[in-house]
Every structure is written in C-alpha cells, then in structure tokens.
Design a protein around this motif. Structure first.
Motif, PDB file in Angstrom:
ATOM      1  N   VAL A 101      24.104  29.066 -22.579  1.00 24.12           N
ATOM      2  CA  VAL A 101      24.004  28.436 -21.263  1.00 24.12           C
ATOM      3  C   VAL A 101      24.373  29.429 -20.177  1.00 24.12           C
ATOM      4  O   VAL A 101      23.687  29.546 -19.157  1.00 24.12           O
ATOM      5  CB  VAL A 101      24.921  27.192 -21.195  1.00 24.12           C
ATOM      6  N   GLN A 102      25.466  30.177 -20.392  1.00 24.63           N
ATOM      7  CA  GLN A 102      25.933  31.102 -19.364  1.00 24.63           C
ATOM      8  C   GLN A 102      25.016  32.313 -19.216  1.00 24.63           C
ATOM      9  O   GLN A 102      24.967  32.922 -18.152  1.00 24.63           O
ATOM     10  CB  GLN A 102      27.365  31.546 -19.663  1.00 24.63           C
ATOM     11  N   SER A 103      24.291  32.668 -20.265  1.00 26.19           N
ATOM     12  CA  SER A 103      23.327  33.757 -20.128  1.00 26.19           C
ATOM     13  C   SER A 103      22.143  33.324 -19.274  1.00 26.19           C
ATOM     14  O   SER A 103      21.500  34.150 -18.630  1.00 26.19           O
ATOM     15  CB  SER A 103      22.836  34.209 -21.509  1.00 26.19           C
ATOM     16  N   MET A 104      21.859  32.018 -19.276  1.00 23.44           N
ATOM     17  CA  MET A 104      20.762  31.496 -18.453  1.00 23.44           C
ATOM     18  C   MET A 104      21.220  31.208 -17.027  1.00 23.44           C
ATOM     19  O   MET A 104      20.549  31.558 -16.059  1.00 23.44           O
ATOM     20  CB  MET A 104      20.199  30.212 -19.081  1.00 23.44           C
ATOM     21  N   LEU A 105      22.360  30.545 -16.886  1.00 26.75           N
ATOM     22  CA  LEU A 105      22.809  30.073 -15.573  1.00 26.75           C
ATOM     23  C   LEU A 105      23.817  30.990 -14.914  1.00 26.75           C
ATOM     24  O   LEU A 105      24.217  30.735 -13.774  1.00 26.75           O
ATOM     25  CB  LEU A 105      23.417  28.665 -15.701  1.00 26.75           C
ATOM     26  N   GLY A 106      24.257  32.044 -15.607  1.00 30.29           N
ATOM     27  CA  GLY A 106      25.271  32.920 -15.045  1.00 30.29           C
ATOM     28  C   GLY A 106      26.659  32.436 -15.435  1.00 30.29           C
ATOM     29  O   GLY A 106      26.842  31.380 -16.033  1.00 30.29           O
ATOM     30  N   ALA A 107      27.669  33.216 -15.082  1.00 28.04           N
ATOM     31  CA  ALA A 107      29.055  32.859 -15.401  1.00 28.04           C
ATOM     32  C   ALA A 107      29.470  31.625 -14.613  1.00 28.04           C
ATOM     33  O   ALA A 107      29.444  31.611 -13.395  1.00 28.04           O
ATOM     34  CB  ALA A 107      29.986  34.021 -15.083  1.00 28.04           C
ATOM     35  N   ILE A 108      29.820  30.569 -15.345  1.00 25.14           N
ATOM     36  CA  ILE A 108      30.204  29.301 -14.716  1.00 25.14           C
ATOM     37  C   ILE A 108      31.673  29.032 -15.029  1.00 25.14           C
ATOM     38  O   ILE A 108      32.057  28.950 -16.190  1.00 25.14           O
ATOM     39  CB  ILE A 108      29.340  28.133 -15.226  1.00 25.14           C
ATOM     40  N   THR A 109      32.484  28.923 -14.020  1.00 21.68           N
ATOM     41  CA  THR A 109      33.898  28.605 -14.189  1.00 21.68           C
ATOM     42  C   THR A 109      34.215  27.321 -13.437  1.00 21.68           C
ATOM     43  O   THR A 109      33.712  27.092 -12.336  1.00 21.68           O
ATOM     44  CB  THR A 109      34.795  29.740 -13.651  1.00 21.68           C
ATOM     45  N   ARG A 110      35.036  26.494 -14.030  1.00 18.44           N
ATOM     46  CA  ARG A 110      35.436  25.239 -13.405  1.00 18.44           C
ATOM     47  C   ARG A 110      36.611  25.512 -12.468  1.00 18.44           C
ATOM     48  O   ARG A 110      37.705  25.865 -12.917  1.00 18.44           O
ATOM     49  CB  ARG A 110      35.807  24.191 -14.455  1.00 18.44           C
ATOM     50  N   ARG A 111      36.366  25.365 -11.200  1.00 19.19           N
ATOM     51  CA  ARG A 111      37.388  25.654 -10.212  1.00 19.19           C
ATOM     52  C   ARG A 111      38.324  24.447 -10.090  1.00 19.19           C
ATOM     53  O   ARG A 111      37.879  23.309  -9.936  1.00 19.19           O
ATOM     54  CB  ARG A 111      36.741  25.950  -8.857  1.00 19.19           C
ATOM     55  N   LYS A 112      39.626  24.712 -10.167  1.00 19.09           N
ATOM     56  CA  LYS A 112      40.606  23.650  -9.999  1.00 19.09           C
ATOM     57  C   LYS A 112      40.822  23.399  -8.503  1.00 19.09           C
ATOM     58  O   LYS A 112      41.107  24.330  -7.757  1.00 19.09           O
ATOM     59  CB  LYS A 112      41.928  24.029 -10.671  1.00 19.09           C
ATOM     60  N   ILE A 113      40.655  22.165  -8.097  1.00 22.01           N
ATOM     61  CA  ILE A 113      40.815  21.815  -6.696  1.00 22.01           C
ATOM     62  C   ILE A 113      41.917  20.775  -6.556  1.00 22.01           C
ATOM     63  O   ILE A 113      42.206  20.014  -7.475  1.00 22.01           O
ATOM     64  CB  ILE A 113      39.500  21.276  -6.086  1.00 22.01           C
ATOM     65  N   SER A 114      42.527  20.759  -5.399  1.00 22.91           N
ATOM     66  CA  SER A 114      43.608  19.807  -5.148  1.00 22.91           C
ATOM     67  C   SER A 114      43.752  19.605  -3.647  1.00 22.91           C
ATOM     68  O   SER A 114      43.254  20.400  -2.844  1.00 22.91           O
ATOM     69  CB  SER A 114      44.939  20.316  -5.742  1.00 22.91           C
ATOM     70  N   GLY A 115      44.448  18.530  -3.282  1.00 22.42           N
ATOM     71  CA  GLY A 115      44.738  18.275  -1.879  1.00 22.42           C
ATOM     72  C   GLY A 115      43.506  18.081  -1.033  1.00 22.42           C
ATOM     73  O   GLY A 115      42.631  17.255  -1.322  1.00 22.42           O
TER      74      GLY A 115
END
Length: 420
Positions: A109-123
C-alpha cells in the motif's frame, strides 16, 4: 520507465471511470431506481470511505510487521581466539536467505500511496477536523441532493464556477491572487451564463441547492488545502480516516431528521430489500464503493502524473460526463446551451493551465532559494588541510578556511559535482 508510464495511464483511467461512475450512479439512483434519499446515499459513501480507510491502515500495519520481522538479522562478532577464516565461514553460514518476492510484496500500500503516517491530534486540532468533516459531509450531501432536482449537465456546468468562488474566498481571507488567474476565470463565468440560459433541465429549488453546493465545494477546497498543507500537514488518507467516520454519523443524522431513514424502513420489505429486488441497493452500494475508489485513484493520479496531464484529463472527463449524461438521460440542449458548455470547457482548461504554471513557478522559486542556501553553506564550510607537527614531531592535520581564488575554485567543483 515504461512500467511507470503504464501504471500512470491505468490509474488515470480508473480515476476518470470512478469520477463519471459516481455522478451517473447517483443520478441513476434518483431518476431510475427511485432512491430519492441523498443524505442516506451520502451516509453510504462515508461508510464505504470509513471501511476502506480502515482496510488501508490494517494493510499498512501488516506490511510494517513483516518489514520489522525481515529486518532482524543475526549479528556476527569475532572473538579474540577466532581466526579470520573462521569469521568468514561463520558470517557466510549465518547470512540469511533472501526471501522471494511474493504477491503481497508486489502490492504494498505504501509503495503505491507513499509513506502514510497517522498523525496524533489533540485539542484545537480535533476541532478543526470536526469542522472540516461538517463541510465535507454537507458538500457531498448537498451535491447529491442537487442531482435529484437538476440534470447532470446543469450540475457539471455550474460546478465549473467553483474556481471563481474559491478566488473570492481567497481574497476575503487576505490571500494574494494573480491577475492572470482572475482573468482566466472570466470565460468560465460567461460560459456558465450561456449554458444555463434557456431550457436546461433544472428547477428553482435545484438551482438554489446547486449554488449552495458550489459554495460548499469552494469552501471544501480552501479548508482541505489548510488541512493538508497548513500547520497539520496531514496525509490525505490519514485525513480521510479521521474525517469519514464523523461525516458518516453526520449524514445519518441528517437522513433521520429529513425523514429519509423512516421512508427507507417502510419501503425495505416492499422494493428496496435485495431479497425483493437486487438492483436498487446494488446501485447504492456500488456508488459508495466508487466514492472510496475515487479518493484513492485521485491520490495515485496526482502521484504518478504531471499537473498538465491531470488538467487535460479532468477536462476530457467533463466532456465525457456531459456527453454520456445527455445520451443516457436524454437531456435537451439548445444551441445557446451547447455554445455555453464549449466556452465553459475551454475556460476551465485555460484556468487549469494558468494554475499549473503558477504552481510550477512557485516550486521553481523555492528550489532556487534552497540552492542559494546550499551554496552559502558550502562557502562557510570550505576548508583545506594543513600539515603541522606537535611537540613530539608527529604530523597533525588542522583544517583552515580557504580564502580568495582557492575558495572559489573549490565551490565551483562542488557545484559541478551536484549537477552531475
């Protein structure tokens, strides 16, 4: 190179087919299947996007787990009593076998869509995502609702005015917009006026809903730009995974408030259940699947092709959309409407081309700035070794900064090495 070119062509075709498919399937649901529930249809779209994004991240986690296992390589060390030949034999015996490429590795998946990281968000970031989900869900729901009251042609032509609304919003936010881009919008506005004059199929309510849809679409463009490139800088798939569940719940609430959910329950055992008639829900579910596939194919098309290719493909898609919908739904078009559609398509192509040129100019300017910074850093760190001797007579290397012609000569050699 040939493989990349073929992949780009395939993803562009998938993007075009999905783009046309979502719009036509939604219109079929309203006009042919009598599934006149735009908010529930939007709920199905968001449900498919939620499930799809969950599958994408589950696959990414599996890939990361496999990568971490494959990266564990037994370390070899040489003891004090070990001979060099023994060490070589030991290293050769402990060298892991290279695993054969499996079908799983070929479709990362990442080779197709690029490096995907889940960003932690808050506030406050959670509030921004929630507000964007409202804009996103309303844009889809109102867009689907407009197709219930207007023709596909009318919907597509008015949507061409989105750049003009976006420019107006950018000016209100204090952002600079070039004169060339403002001038390029002129033909689009003229073409929209010509195309909507006369007897194109629409109602007064449909016109109002479509205008609201255009405003929401422009607002979505502005907001998504801030989410993807602003302070958050979220990956599109990550943003979709966070926003789709919220939009799904919002569309379901809208469906319940508007009475759609109650009507669907009443009709379920009559004509909507797949056990009674498979066609209605097949159209609805296929539309939802195409909605998620459209998001992924759009991401891939952006990654593998140039902005010019996307601009041309988008305009070809718009022509195909109008042509197919005219034949399928037998939409009447007068001579004035036809001329207006042509002007809109040409104006949209011109606007897309101007936008592409400005983006390229901006990226080139940023690249030049980075190059100048690199050259400045080279000038600061250009040094030469001079031999000195310490008190014991041993040679000592000491670095001193170059000056004059010697420094310029070394800088030119460095720049030549970079350009090779």
């Amino acid at each position: 190179m040939a493989g990349t070119s073929n992949s780009a062509t395939v993803w562009l075709l998938i993007w075009v087919v999905n783009n046309i498919g979502v719009t036509l399937l939604n219109k079929v649901a309203f006009a042919r299947v009598n599934f006149k529930y735009p908010y529930f249809l939007s709920f199905v779209h968001m449900f498919c996007n939620t499930i799809g994004s969950m599958i994408v991240f589950a696959k990414i986690n599996m890939e990361n787990a496999q990568t971490s296992v494959a990266s564990i390589i037994p370390s070899t060390s040489t003891g004090s009593g070990t001979t060099p030949n023994d060490t070589k034999d030991k290293q050769h015996s402990q060298q892991p076998a290279v695993p054969a490429k499996s079908s799983f590795n070929c479709c990362h998946v990442q080779s197709m869509l690029g490096a995907i990281t889940r960003r932690k968000i808050s506030g406050r970031d959670n509030i921004y995502v929630f507000l964007f989900s409202i804009i996103f869900s309303l844009n889809i729901a109102v867009g689907n609702a407009s197709l219930r009251y207007v023709s596909v042609n009318f919907n597509q032509v008015l949507r061409s005015a989105v750049p003009a609304i976006t420019i107006a919003m950018s000016l209100c936010l204090g952002k600079k917009v070039s004169k060339r881009r403002i001038v390029a919008v002129g033909p689009v506005i003229l073409g929209v006026a010509m195309a909507t004059y006369g007897d194109m199929t629409y109602t007064t309510l449909g016109l109002v809903i479509t205008l609201v849809c255009i405003v929401l679409a422009a607002l979505k463009v502005t907001a998504s730009g801030e989410m993807l490139t602003g302070n958050l800088k979220m990956h599109p798939v990550d943003l979709l995974s966070k926003m789709a569940p919220l939009a799904m719940v919002q569309c379901l609430i809208l469906s319940v408030i508007m009475g759609e959910f109650g009507e669907i329950v009443k009709r379920w055992d009559v004509d909507l259940s797949p056990s009674v008639d498979w066609y209605p829900m097949t159209v609805v579910v296929t539309s939802g699947f195409c909605a998620f596939s459209l998001n992924i194919s759009s991401l891939m098309a952006n990654k593998l092709t140039s902005p010019l290719t996307l601009c041309i493909t988008a305009n070809v898609k718009q022509v195909l959309m109008i042509a197919i919908s005219t034949v399928v739904f037998r939409t009447p078009i007068s001579f004035m409407n036809g001329c207006g559609i042509v002007v809109v398509l040409c104006g949209s192509a011109q606007y897309s081309y101007v936008s592409m040129l400005e983006k390229n100019a901006k990226s080139n300017t940023q690249a030049k700035k980075m190059d100048s910074v690199d050259v400045a850093n080279h000038r600061k760190h250009v040094t030469i070794n001079t031999n000195k001797k310490d008190d014991g007579g041993a040679a000592v290397d000491e670095q001193q900064p170059l000056k004059g012609k010697d420094a310029l000569l070394v800088q030119r050699n460095l720049l030549k090495d970079e350009n090779v």
